[in-house]
Design a protein around this motif. Structure first.
Motif, PDB file in Angstrom:
ATOM      1  N   TYR A  95      12.020 -14.167  -1.626  1.00 52.68           N
ATOM      2  CA  TYR A  95      10.633 -14.504  -1.824  1.00 52.68           C
ATOM      3  C   TYR A  95       9.795 -13.654  -2.482  1.00 52.68           C
ATOM      4  O   TYR A  95      10.064 -12.330  -2.614  1.00 52.68           O
ATOM      5  N   CYS A  96       9.297 -14.244  -3.539  1.00 52.88           N
ATOM      6  CA  CYS A  96       8.130 -13.177  -4.231  1.00 52.88           C
ATOM      7  C   CYS A  96       6.705 -13.270  -3.642  1.00 52.88           C
ATOM      8  O   CYS A  96       6.299 -14.134  -3.074  1.00 52.88           O
ATOM      9  N   ALA A  97       6.075 -12.064  -3.641  1.00 53.82           N
ATOM     10  CA  ALA A  97       4.769 -12.047  -3.138  1.00 53.82           C
ATOM     11  C   ALA A  97       3.791 -11.205  -4.049  1.00 53.82           C
ATOM     12  O   ALA A  97       4.414  -9.926  -4.685  1.00 53.82           O
ATOM     13  N   ALA A  98       2.461 -11.190  -3.612  1.00 53.49           N
ATOM     14  CA  ALA A  98       1.436 -10.372  -4.487  1.00 53.49           C
ATOM     15  C   ALA A  98       0.815  -9.621  -3.506  1.00 53.49           C
ATOM     16  O   ALA A  98       0.623 -10.023  -2.352  1.00 53.49           O
ATOM     17  N   THR A  99       0.692  -8.420  -4.002  1.00 54.81           N
ATOM     18  CA  THR A  99      -0.369  -7.470  -3.018  1.00 54.81           C
ATOM     19  C   THR A  99      -1.303  -6.571  -3.668  1.00 54.81           C
ATOM     20  O   THR A  99      -1.563  -7.176  -5.075  1.00 54.81           O
ATOM     21  N   SER A 100      -2.152  -5.986  -2.892  1.00 51.72           N
ATOM     22  CA  SER A 100      -3.450  -5.443  -3.626  1.00 51.72           C
ATOM     23  C   SER A 100      -3.053  -3.880  -4.275  1.00 51.72           C
ATOM     24  O   SER A 100      -4.003  -3.600  -5.092  1.00 51.72           O
ATOM     25  N   SER A 101      -2.042  -3.251  -3.638  1.00 53.00           N
ATOM     26  CA  SER A 101      -1.780  -2.064  -4.318  1.00 53.00           C
ATOM     27  C   SER A 101      -0.406  -1.761  -4.310  1.00 53.00           C
ATOM     28  O   SER A 101       0.634  -2.513  -3.691  1.00 53.00           O
ATOM     29  N   PHE A 102      -0.149  -0.426  -4.899  1.00 53.55           N
ATOM     30  CA  PHE A 102       1.430  -0.181  -5.043  1.00 53.55           C
ATOM     31  C   PHE A 102       1.532   1.254  -4.692  1.00 53.55           C
ATOM     32  O   PHE A 102       0.754   1.860  -4.925  1.00 53.55           O
ATOM     33  N   PRO A 103       2.656   1.491  -3.895  1.00 47.86           N
ATOM     34  CA  PRO A 103       3.935   0.855  -3.541  1.00 47.86           C
ATOM     35  C   PRO A 103       3.483   0.195  -2.054  1.00 47.86           C
ATOM     36  O   PRO A 103       3.053   0.957  -1.198  1.00 47.86           O
ATOM     37  N   ARG A 104       3.843  -1.077  -1.964  1.00 52.10           N
ATOM     38  CA  ARG A 104       3.779  -1.749  -0.476  1.00 52.10           C
ATOM     39  C   ARG A 104       5.081  -2.047  -0.106  1.00 52.10           C
ATOM     40  O   ARG A 104       5.626  -2.811  -0.923  1.00 52.10           O
ATOM     41  N   LEU A 105       5.563  -1.669   0.914  1.00 54.58           N
ATOM     42  CA  LEU A 105       6.902  -2.241   1.448  1.00 54.58           C
ATOM     43  C   LEU A 105       6.875  -3.084   2.765  1.00 54.58           C
ATOM     44  O   LEU A 105       7.955  -3.643   3.005  1.00 54.58           O
ATOM     45  N   ARG A 106       6.026  -3.437   3.358  1.00 53.70           N
ATOM     46  CA  ARG A 106       5.741  -4.324   4.437  1.00 53.70           C
ATOM     47  C   ARG A 106       5.286  -5.612   4.126  1.00 53.70           C
ATOM     48  O   ARG A 106       4.324  -5.853   3.512  1.00 53.70           O
ATOM     49  N   PRO A 107       6.070  -6.784   4.802  1.00 53.15           N
ATOM     50  CA  PRO A 107       5.507  -8.058   4.329  1.00 53.15           C
ATOM     51  C   PRO A 107       4.004  -8.097   4.816  1.00 53.15           C
ATOM     52  O   PRO A 107       3.303  -8.944   4.281  1.00 53.15           O
ATOM     53  N   THR A 108       3.532  -7.647   5.849  1.00 57.26           N
ATOM     54  CA  THR A 108       2.103  -7.806   6.281  1.00 57.26           C
ATOM     55  C   THR A 108       1.137  -7.316   5.246  1.00 57.26           C
ATOM     56  O   THR A 108      -0.162  -7.556   5.249  1.00 57.26           O
ATOM     57  N   GLU A 109       1.607  -6.419   4.315  1.00 56.72           N
ATOM     58  CA  GLU A 109       0.801  -5.844   3.405  1.00 56.72           C
ATOM     59  C   GLU A 109       0.680  -6.719   2.145  1.00 56.72           C
ATOM     60  O   GLU A 109       0.007  -6.580   0.931  1.00 56.72           O
ATOM     61  N   TYR A 110       1.277  -8.024   2.021  1.00 53.22           N
ATOM     62  CA  TYR A 110       1.363  -8.726   0.881  1.00 53.22           C
ATOM     63  C   TYR A 110       0.365 -10.145   1.214  1.00 53.22           C
ATOM     64  O   TYR A 110       0.289 -10.759   2.254  1.00 53.22           O
ATOM     65  N   LEU A 111      -0.441 -10.385   0.120  1.00 54.38           N
ATOM     66  CA  LEU A 111      -1.419 -11.412   0.127  1.00 54.38           C
ATOM     67  C   LEU A 111      -1.005 -13.069   0.184  1.00 54.38           C
ATOM     68  O   LEU A 111      -1.280 -13.804   0.754  1.00 54.38           O
ATOM     69  N   TYR A 112      -0.443 -13.185  -0.934  1.00 53.61           N
ATOM     70  CA  TYR A 112       0.308 -14.402  -1.344  1.00 53.61           C
ATOM     71  C   TYR A 112       1.843 -14.351  -1.494  1.00 53.61           C
ATOM     72  O   TYR A 112       2.189 -13.500  -1.962  1.00 53.61           O
ATOM     73  N   TRP A 113       2.426 -15.650  -1.090  1.00 50.99           N
ATOM     74  CA  TRP A 113       3.694 -15.791  -1.142  1.00 50.99           C
ATOM     75  C   TRP A 113       4.312 -16.988  -1.615  1.00 50.99           C
ATOM     76  O   TRP A 113       3.626 -18.249  -1.673  1.00 50.99           O
ATOM     77  N   GLY A 114       5.369 -16.814  -2.344  1.00 49.04           N
ATOM     78  CA  GLY A 114       6.050 -18.133  -2.757  1.00 49.04           C
ATOM     79  C   GLY A 114       6.874 -18.879  -1.584  1.00 49.04           C
ATOM     80  O   GLY A 114       7.032 -18.286  -0.381  1.00 49.04           O
ATOM     81  N   GLN A 115       7.469 -19.904  -1.731  1.00 52.45           N
ATOM     82  CA  GLN A 115       8.122 -20.770  -0.861  1.00 52.45           C
ATOM     83  C   GLN A 115       9.321 -20.373  -0.692  1.00 52.45           C
ATOM     84  O   GLN A 115      10.225 -20.580   0.221  1.00 52.45           O
TER      85      GLN A 115
END
Length: 123
Positions: A95-115
Protein backbone atom coordinates in the motif's frame (compact mmCIF):
# COMPACT_ATOMS: atom_id res chain seq x y z
CA UNK A 1 -8.25 14.75 -0.15
CA UNK A 2 -5.69 12.73 -2.09
CA UNK A 3 -6.58 9.71 -4.19
CA UNK A 4 -3.87 7.08 -4.51
CA UNK A 5 -3.71 4.17 -6.96
CA UNK A 6 -0.98 1.54 -6.80
CA UNK A 7 0.20 -0.57 -9.72
CA UNK A 8 3.10 -2.80 -10.68
CA UNK A 9 2.51 -5.78 -8.45
CA UNK A 10 2.63 -9.34 -9.70
CA UNK A 11 4.25 -12.74 -9.42
CA UNK A 12 8.05 -12.92 -9.46
CA UNK A 13 10.65 -15.53 -8.62
CA UNK A 14 12.92 -15.15 -5.63
CA UNK A 15 15.86 -12.94 -6.50
CA UNK A 16 13.84 -10.98 -9.03
CA UNK A 17 12.77 -7.35 -9.11
CA UNK A 18 9.59 -5.31 -9.33
CA UNK A 19 8.86 -1.61 -9.37
CA UNK A 20 5.66 -0.44 -7.75
CA UNK A 21 4.06 2.87 -8.67
CA UNK A 22 1.54 4.97 -6.82
CA UNK A 23 -0.29 7.60 -8.85
CA UNK A 24 -1.78 10.50 -6.91
CA UNK A 25 -4.61 12.85 -7.78
CA UNK A 26 -6.58 15.48 -5.94
CA UNK A 27 -4.69 17.81 -3.65
CA UNK A 28 -1.08 18.71 -4.39
CA UNK A 29 0.99 15.54 -4.19
CA UNK A 30 4.20 17.39 -3.38
CA UNK A 31 2.69 18.70 -0.13
CA UNK A 32 2.75 15.24 1.44
CA UNK A 33 5.46 12.98 2.75
CA UNK A 34 4.64 9.51 1.49
CA UNK A 35 5.10 5.95 2.62
CA UNK A 36 4.88 2.34 1.57
CA UNK A 37 3.44 -0.36 3.83
CA UNK A 38 2.74 -4.03 3.31
CA UNK A 39 0.41 -6.59 4.82
CA UNK A 40 0.75 -10.35 4.58
CA UNK A 41 -2.18 -12.68 5.30
CA UNK A 42 -2.82 -12.95 9.03
CA UNK A 43 -0.28 -10.25 9.88
CA UNK A 44 -0.44 -6.60 10.83
CA UNK A 45 0.29 -3.87 8.34
CA UNK A 46 4.05 -3.29 8.30
CA UNK A 47 6.06 -0.17 7.54
CA UNK A 48 8.37 -0.47 4.53
CA UNK A 49 9.70 2.99 3.65
CA UNK A 50 8.91 6.68 3.74
CA UNK A 51 10.07 9.76 1.85
CA UNK A 52 9.80 13.47 2.56
CA UNK A 53 7.93 15.92 0.34
CA UNK A 54 10.89 16.79 -1.88
CA UNK A 55 12.44 13.34 -2.08
CA UNK A 56 15.65 14.48 -0.39
CA UNK A 57 15.20 12.27 2.68
CA UNK A 58 14.11 8.67 3.01
CA UNK A 59 13.83 6.11 5.76
CA UNK A 60 13.63 2.37 5.13
CA UNK A 61 12.76 -0.56 7.36
CA UNK A 62 15.66 -2.79 8.33
CA UNK A 63 13.92 -5.79 6.79
CA UNK A 64 14.20 -4.31 3.29
CA UNK A 65 17.17 -1.97 3.62
CA UNK A 66 19.64 -2.40 0.79
CA UNK A 67 17.03 -4.14 -1.36
CA UNK A 68 14.12 -1.66 -1.62
CA UNK A 69 14.34 2.00 -2.65
CA UNK A 70 11.59 4.58 -2.31
CA UNK A 71 11.51 7.57 -4.63
CA UNK A 72 9.07 10.12 -6.01
CA UNK A 73 8.55 12.28 -9.07
CA UNK A 74 6.52 15.32 -8.06
CA UNK A 75 6.23 16.46 -11.68
CA UNK A 76 4.37 13.22 -12.40
CA UNK A 77 2.54 13.02 -9.06
CA UNK A 78 3.93 9.52 -8.63
CA UNK A 79 5.59 7.56 -5.84
CA UNK A 80 7.77 4.52 -6.55
CA UNK A 81 9.13 1.50 -4.73
CA UNK A 82 11.95 -0.32 -6.47
CA UNK A 83 12.21 -3.83 -5.04
CA UNK A 84 15.30 -5.92 -5.80
CA UNK A 85 16.52 -9.30 -4.56
CA UNK A 86 12.98 -10.25 -3.63
CA UNK A 87 12.39 -13.01 -1.10
CA UNK A 88 9.32 -15.18 -0.47
CA UNK A 89 8.82 -13.35 2.83
CA UNK A 90 8.26 -10.13 0.85
CA UNK A 91 4.94 -11.58 -0.36
CA UNK A 92 2.17 -9.21 0.71
CA UNK A 93 -0.28 -6.58 -0.42
CA UNK A 94 1.65 -3.32 -0.77
CA UNK A 95 0.00 0.00 0.00
CA UNK A 96 1.07 3.58 -0.57
CA UNK A 97 -0.09 6.28 1.81
CA UNK A 98 0.20 10.01 2.44
CA UNK A 99 1.02 11.61 5.76
CA UNK A 100 1.48 15.10 7.18
CA UNK A 101 5.07 14.98 8.38
CA UNK A 102 8.31 13.05 8.01
CA UNK A 103 9.30 10.53 9.15
CA UNK A 104 6.21 8.63 10.22
CA UNK A 105 6.34 4.85 10.68
CA UNK A 106 2.92 3.87 12.03
CA UNK A 107 -0.12 3.25 9.81
CA UNK A 108 -2.29 5.35 12.13
CA UNK A 109 -0.15 8.38 11.28
CA UNK A 110 -1.12 8.26 7.61
CA UNK A 111 -4.08 10.17 6.25
CA UNK A 112 -4.81 8.71 2.81
CA UNK A 113 -4.37 5.19 1.46
CA UNK A 114 -4.44 3.41 -1.86
CA UNK A 115 -6.26 0.13 -2.43
CA UNK A 116 -3.10 -1.96 -2.53
CA UNK A 117 -1.30 -4.12 -5.07
CA UNK A 118 -0.41 -7.79 -4.58
CA UNK A 119 3.21 -8.89 -4.72
CA UNK A 120 3.89 -12.63 -4.69
CA UNK A 121 7.42 -14.00 -4.60
CA UNK A 122 7.83 -17.68 -5.39
CA UNK A 123 10.71 -19.76 -4.07
Amino acid sequence: QVQLVESGGGLVQAGGSLRLSCAASGRTFSMYPMGWFRQAPGKEREFVATINWSGSNTYTADSVKGRFTISRDNAKDTLYLQMNSLKPEDTAVYYCAATSSFPRLRPTEYLYWGQGTQVTVSS
